[in-house]
Design an enzyme around this catalytic site. Structure first.
Site, PDB file in Angstrom:
ATOM      1  N   HIS A   1      -3.717  -4.396   7.873  1.00 21.25           N
ATOM      2  CA  HIS A   1      -3.839  -3.195   8.696  1.00 21.25           C
ATOM      3  C   HIS A   1      -2.925  -3.268   9.913  1.00 21.25           C
ATOM      4  O   HIS A   1      -3.091  -4.153  10.760  1.00 21.25           O
ATOM      5  CB  HIS A   1      -5.271  -2.886   9.159  1.00 21.25           C
ATOM      6  CG  HIS A   1      -5.446  -1.409   9.417  1.00 21.25           C
ATOM      7  ND1 HIS A   1      -4.991  -0.791  10.554  1.00 21.25           N
ATOM      8  CD2 HIS A   1      -5.965  -0.420   8.647  1.00 21.25           C
ATOM      9  CE1 HIS A   1      -5.240   0.493  10.489  1.00 21.25           C
ATOM     10  NE2 HIS A   1      -5.821   0.757   9.337  1.00 21.25           N
TER      11      HIS A   1
ATOM     12  N   GLU B   1     -11.151  -9.221   3.193  1.00 14.22           N
ATOM     13  CA  GLU B   1      -9.878  -8.889   3.838  1.00 14.22           C
ATOM     14  C   GLU B   1     -10.172  -8.702   5.320  1.00 14.22           C
ATOM     15  O   GLU B   1     -11.044  -7.900   5.694  1.00 14.22           O
ATOM     16  CB  GLU B   1      -9.275  -7.622   3.230  1.00 14.22           C
ATOM     17  CG  GLU B   1      -7.954  -7.255   3.899  1.00 14.22           C
ATOM     18  CD  GLU B   1      -7.139  -6.219   3.136  1.00 14.22           C
ATOM     19  OE1 GLU B   1      -7.240  -6.160   1.892  1.00 14.22           O
ATOM     20  OE2 GLU B   1      -6.407  -5.470   3.802  1.00 14.22           O
TER      21      GLU B   1
ATOM     22  N   HIS C   1       1.636   1.376   5.862  1.00 18.19           N
ATOM     23  CA  HIS C   1       2.214   2.419   6.708  1.00 18.19           C
ATOM     24  C   HIS C   1       3.582   2.017   7.261  1.00 18.19           C
ATOM     25  O   HIS C   1       4.544   2.793   7.205  1.00 18.19           O
ATOM     26  CB  HIS C   1       1.250   2.753   7.857  1.00 18.19           C
ATOM     27  CG  HIS C   1       1.722   3.866   8.711  1.00 18.19           C
ATOM     28  ND1 HIS C   1       2.470   3.653   9.849  1.00 18.19           N
ATOM     29  CD2 HIS C   1       1.593   5.217   8.594  1.00 18.19           C
ATOM     30  CE1 HIS C   1       2.762   4.821  10.395  1.00 18.19           C
ATOM     31  NE2 HIS C   1       2.239   5.782   9.660  1.00 18.19           N
TER      32      HIS C   1
ATOM     33  N   GLU D   1      -8.692   0.551  -2.933  1.00 19.08           N
ATOM     34  CA  GLU D   1      -9.540   0.581  -1.735  1.00 19.08           C
ATOM     35  C   GLU D   1     -10.469   1.780  -1.851  1.00 19.08           C
ATOM     36  O   GLU D   1     -10.025   2.890  -2.171  1.00 19.08           O
ATOM     37  CB  GLU D   1      -8.684   0.716  -0.482  1.00 19.08           C
ATOM     38  CG  GLU D   1      -7.810  -0.497  -0.220  1.00 19.08           C
ATOM     39  CD  GLU D   1      -6.916  -0.316   0.994  1.00 19.08           C
ATOM     40  OE1 GLU D   1      -6.218  -1.269   1.330  1.00 19.08           O
ATOM     41  OE2 GLU D   1      -6.903   0.785   1.582  1.00 19.08           O
TER      42      GLU D   1
ATOM     43  N   ARG E   1      -6.829  12.765   0.942  1.00 25.32           N
ATOM     44  CA  ARG E   1      -5.738  13.194   1.824  1.00 25.32           C
ATOM     45  C   ARG E   1      -4.393  12.581   1.433  1.00 25.32           C
ATOM     46  O   ARG E   1      -3.354  13.088   1.792  1.00 25.32           O
ATOM     47  CB  ARG E   1      -6.063  12.882   3.284  1.00 25.32           C
ATOM     48  CG  ARG E   1      -6.063  11.410   3.592  1.00 25.32           C
ATOM     49  CD  ARG E   1      -6.279  11.148   5.064  1.00 25.32           C
ATOM     50  NE  ARG E   1      -7.642  11.398   5.482  1.00 25.32           N
ATOM     51  CZ  ARG E   1      -8.179  10.867   6.575  1.00 25.32           C
ATOM     52  NH1 ARG E   1      -7.448  10.107   7.363  1.00 25.32           N
ATOM     53  NH2 ARG E   1      -9.424  11.103   6.891  1.00 25.32           N
TER      54      ARG E   1
ATOM     55  N   HIS F   1      -5.635   3.612  -1.545  1.00 24.33           N
ATOM     56  CA  HIS F   1      -6.962   3.989  -1.039  1.00 24.33           C
ATOM     57  C   HIS F   1      -7.265   5.416  -1.485  1.00 24.33           C
ATOM     58  O   HIS F   1      -6.624   6.367  -1.028  1.00 24.33           O
ATOM     59  CB  HIS F   1      -6.935   3.886   0.496  1.00 24.33           C
ATOM     60  CG  HIS F   1      -8.257   4.145   1.151  1.00 24.33           C
ATOM     61  ND1 HIS F   1      -8.444   4.034   2.506  1.00 24.33           N
ATOM     62  CD2 HIS F   1      -9.466   4.510   0.652  1.00 24.33           C
ATOM     63  CE1 HIS F   1      -9.699   4.322   2.812  1.00 24.33           C
ATOM     64  NE2 HIS F   1     -10.340   4.622   1.704  1.00 24.33           N
TER      65      HIS F   1
ATOM     66  N   THR G   1      -8.461   3.636   8.610  1.00 23.48           N
ATOM     67  CA  THR G   1      -9.679   2.811   8.591  1.00 23.48           C
ATOM     68  C   THR G   1      -9.765   2.045   9.913  1.00 23.48           C
ATOM     69  O   THR G   1      -9.022   1.100  10.143  1.00 23.48           O
ATOM     70  CB  THR G   1      -9.647   1.850   7.381  1.00 23.48           C
ATOM     71  OG1 THR G   1      -9.274   2.609   6.228  1.00 23.48           O
ATOM     72  CG2 THR G   1     -10.995   1.210   7.162  1.00 23.48           C
TER      73      THR G   1
ATOM     74  N   ARG H   1      -9.360   8.190  -0.905  1.00 19.75           N
ATOM     75  CA  ARG H   1     -10.332   8.649   0.101  1.00 19.75           C
ATOM     76  C   ARG H   1     -11.162   9.802  -0.444  1.00 19.75           C
ATOM     77  O   ARG H   1     -10.714  10.551  -1.309  1.00 19.75           O
ATOM     78  CB  ARG H   1      -9.595   9.120   1.365  1.00 19.75           C
ATOM     79  CG  ARG H   1      -9.213   7.979   2.279  1.00 19.75           C
ATOM     80  CD  ARG H   1      -8.637   8.511   3.584  1.00 19.75           C
ATOM     81  NE  ARG H   1      -8.514   7.444   4.539  1.00 19.75           N
ATOM     82  CZ  ARG H   1      -9.412   7.155   5.485  1.00 19.75           C
ATOM     83  NH1 ARG H   1     -10.497   7.886   5.620  1.00 19.75           N
ATOM     84  NH2 ARG H   1      -9.235   6.156   6.307  1.00 19.75           N
TER      85      ARG H   1
ATOM     86  N   HIS I   1       0.959   6.233   1.888  1.00 23.74           N
ATOM     87  CA  HIS I   1       1.692   7.193   2.719  1.00 23.74           C
ATOM     88  C   HIS I   1       2.917   7.789   2.047  1.00 23.74           C
ATOM     89  O   HIS I   1       3.509   8.724   2.565  1.00 23.74           O
ATOM     90  CB  HIS I   1       1.957   6.588   4.098  1.00 23.74           C
ATOM     91  CG  HIS I   1       0.648   6.336   4.785  1.00 23.74           C
ATOM     92  ND1 HIS I   1      -0.217   7.366   5.100  1.00 23.74           N
ATOM     93  CD2 HIS I   1       0.006   5.190   5.113  1.00 23.74           C
ATOM     94  CE1 HIS I   1      -1.323   6.849   5.632  1.00 23.74           C
ATOM     95  NE2 HIS I   1      -1.216   5.545   5.645  1.00 23.74           N
TER      96      HIS I   1
ATOM     97  N   ASN J   1       0.857  -1.191   0.000  1.00 23.87           N
ATOM     98  CA  ASN J   1       0.000   0.000   0.000  1.00 23.87           C
ATOM     99  C   ASN J   1       0.896   1.244   0.000  1.00 23.87           C
ATOM    100  O   ASN J   1       1.726   1.419   0.901  1.00 23.87           O
ATOM    101  CB  ASN J   1      -0.899  -0.047   1.249  1.00 23.87           C
ATOM    102  CG  ASN J   1      -1.842   1.134   1.320  1.00 23.87           C
ATOM    103  OD1 ASN J   1      -1.441   2.266   1.077  1.00 23.87           O
ATOM    104  ND2 ASN J   1      -3.082   0.893   1.667  1.00 23.87           N
TER     105      ASN J   1
HETATM  106  N1  PXP Z   1      -5.948  -3.083   4.094  1.00 21.93           N
HETATM  107  C1  PXP Z   1      -6.907  -2.144   4.106  1.00 21.93           C
HETATM  108  C2  PXP Z   1      -8.270  -2.517   3.636  1.00 21.93           C
HETATM  109  C3  PXP Z   1      -6.631  -0.829   4.523  1.00 21.93           C
HETATM  110  O1  PXP Z   1      -7.621   0.094   4.534  1.00 21.93           O
HETATM  111  C4  PXP Z   1      -5.326  -0.493   4.903  1.00 21.93           C
HETATM  112  C5  PXP Z   1      -4.996   0.896   5.294  1.00 21.93           C
HETATM  113  O2  PXP Z   1      -5.232   1.746   4.227  1.00 21.93           O
HETATM  114  C6  PXP Z   1      -4.347  -1.504   4.838  1.00 21.93           C
HETATM  115  C7  PXP Z   1      -4.695  -2.801   4.459  1.00 21.93           C
HETATM  116  C8  PXP Z   1      -2.920  -1.245   5.165  1.00 21.93           C
HETATM  117  O3  PXP Z   1      -2.774  -0.853   6.495  1.00 21.93           O
HETATM  118  P1  PXP Z   1      -1.390  -0.300   6.989  1.00 21.93           P
HETATM  119  O4  PXP Z   1      -1.111   0.947   6.207  1.00 21.93           O
HETATM  120  O5  PXP Z   1      -1.601  -0.066   8.439  1.00 21.93           O
HETATM  121  O6  PXP Z   1      -0.354  -1.371   6.709  1.00 21.93           O
END
Ligand code: PXP
Length: 264
Positions: A201, A158, A224, A77, A56, A50, A108, A52, A17, A14
């Site tokens: 997450h 997920e 993240h 996402e 952001r 994602h 989230t 949003r 960030h 992901n």
């Molecule tokens: N999966 C989903 C559905 C999410 O919304 C997120 C955060 O955007 C992640 C995975 C990844 O989470 P993290 O950035 O904490 O690794």
């Protein structure tokens, strides 16, 4: 996304960030698409972003470029809104993961209430599926939500690993173990219901192994921590180390399962 081997656990990186840092100064550096290219070279199996409502981090132009410039499948996402549905149908990414979204949240915070929102979600899941997009629902590890995903016709869920990761970070071992047990049960039940099960997450080098060891999981989505760790060791090393941790956990779990069969 293609299976490389039976039991292979895919890593979706992901890149939200990277965009957060870019947006802090309003220019175009660091570029999330460049990060996605680097992630592909480091062994990511897919890219997750994602979009949003408040834009952001990832923006519309990023989605267009990720679709056009990246060789890896994109997992978009998105909230279950008409605006996001029309963006998804315009770009037709490999997958869409429907997430709950509240404007004031930092991230989230919980899973989608797939059971309570059946009538709202059904036409969205149907439209995405008809367009050939693989639909995933981001849910808490809960039997009722798994059954709701199945009755909605979503092929993928997920599981939200945030509660487990928070408990691990706070060194609340009883809660951590309880959350892990819930995740393991949901992964098994999801697979039994015929769903492809992903998780993500808050995962880090310290928390990924017990989740990666769950044999029913097909994919982890991690962002993240990988981007944060890249500040110290670089994005390539951060992704490779996560990949290695996942592979080691899978290998260990495989050996454990084989041992249990031998003993039976
Ligand atoms: N999966 C989903 C559905 C999410 O919304 C997120 C955060 O955007 C992640 C995975 C990844 O989470 P993290 O950035 O904490 O690794």
């Amino acid at each position: 996304m293609s299976e490389r081997a039976s039991g292979y656990l895919r890593l979706g990186v992901n890149i939200d960030h990277v965009a957060t840092i870019r947006n802090a100064r309003g220019g175009d550096h660091p570029d999330p698409v460049r990060a996605a290219e680097l992630a592909a070279a480091a062994g990511a199996d897919g890219i997750t972003a994602h979009l949003r409502e408040d834009r952001r981090h990832i923006r519309d132009a990023d989605i267009a470029r990720l679709m056009g410039e990246i060789g890896l499948p994109l997992n978009l996402e998105m909230a279950a809104t008409p605006e996001m549905l029309s963006i998804a149908l315009r770009h037709v990414p490999h997958a869409c993961c429907i997430v709950p979204e509240r404007r004031e949240e930092v991230t989230t915070e919980g899973g989608l209430d797939a059971a309570g929102l059946h009538n709202h979600l059904k036409p969205i899941v149907d439209r995405l599926s008809e367009a050939g997009i693989r639909v995933s629902l981001f849910i808490n590890a809960d039997r009722r939500q798994l059954e709701a995903a199945r009755s909605l016709g979503a092929p993928v869920v997920e599981l939200h690993t945030g509660a487990y990761c928070d408990a691990a970070l706070a060194r609340e071992s009883a809660k951590r173990d309880a959350e892990l047990a819930r995740l393991a049960t949901a992964a098994r039940e999801g697979a039994e219901l015929g769903l492809e099960v992903h998780a993500g997450h808050g995962l880090t080098f310290d928390t990924v192994a017990p989740v990666a060891a769950m044999p029913e999981l097909a994919e982890l989505n991690i962002g993240h921590f990988l981007v944060g760790e890249a500040i110290f060791i670089g994005l390539d090393a951060s992704i490779k180390q996560m990949r290695h941790a996942m592979d080691e956990a899978r290998r260990g779990a495989g050996a454990e399962n084989a041992g249990a069969k031998d003993r039976a």
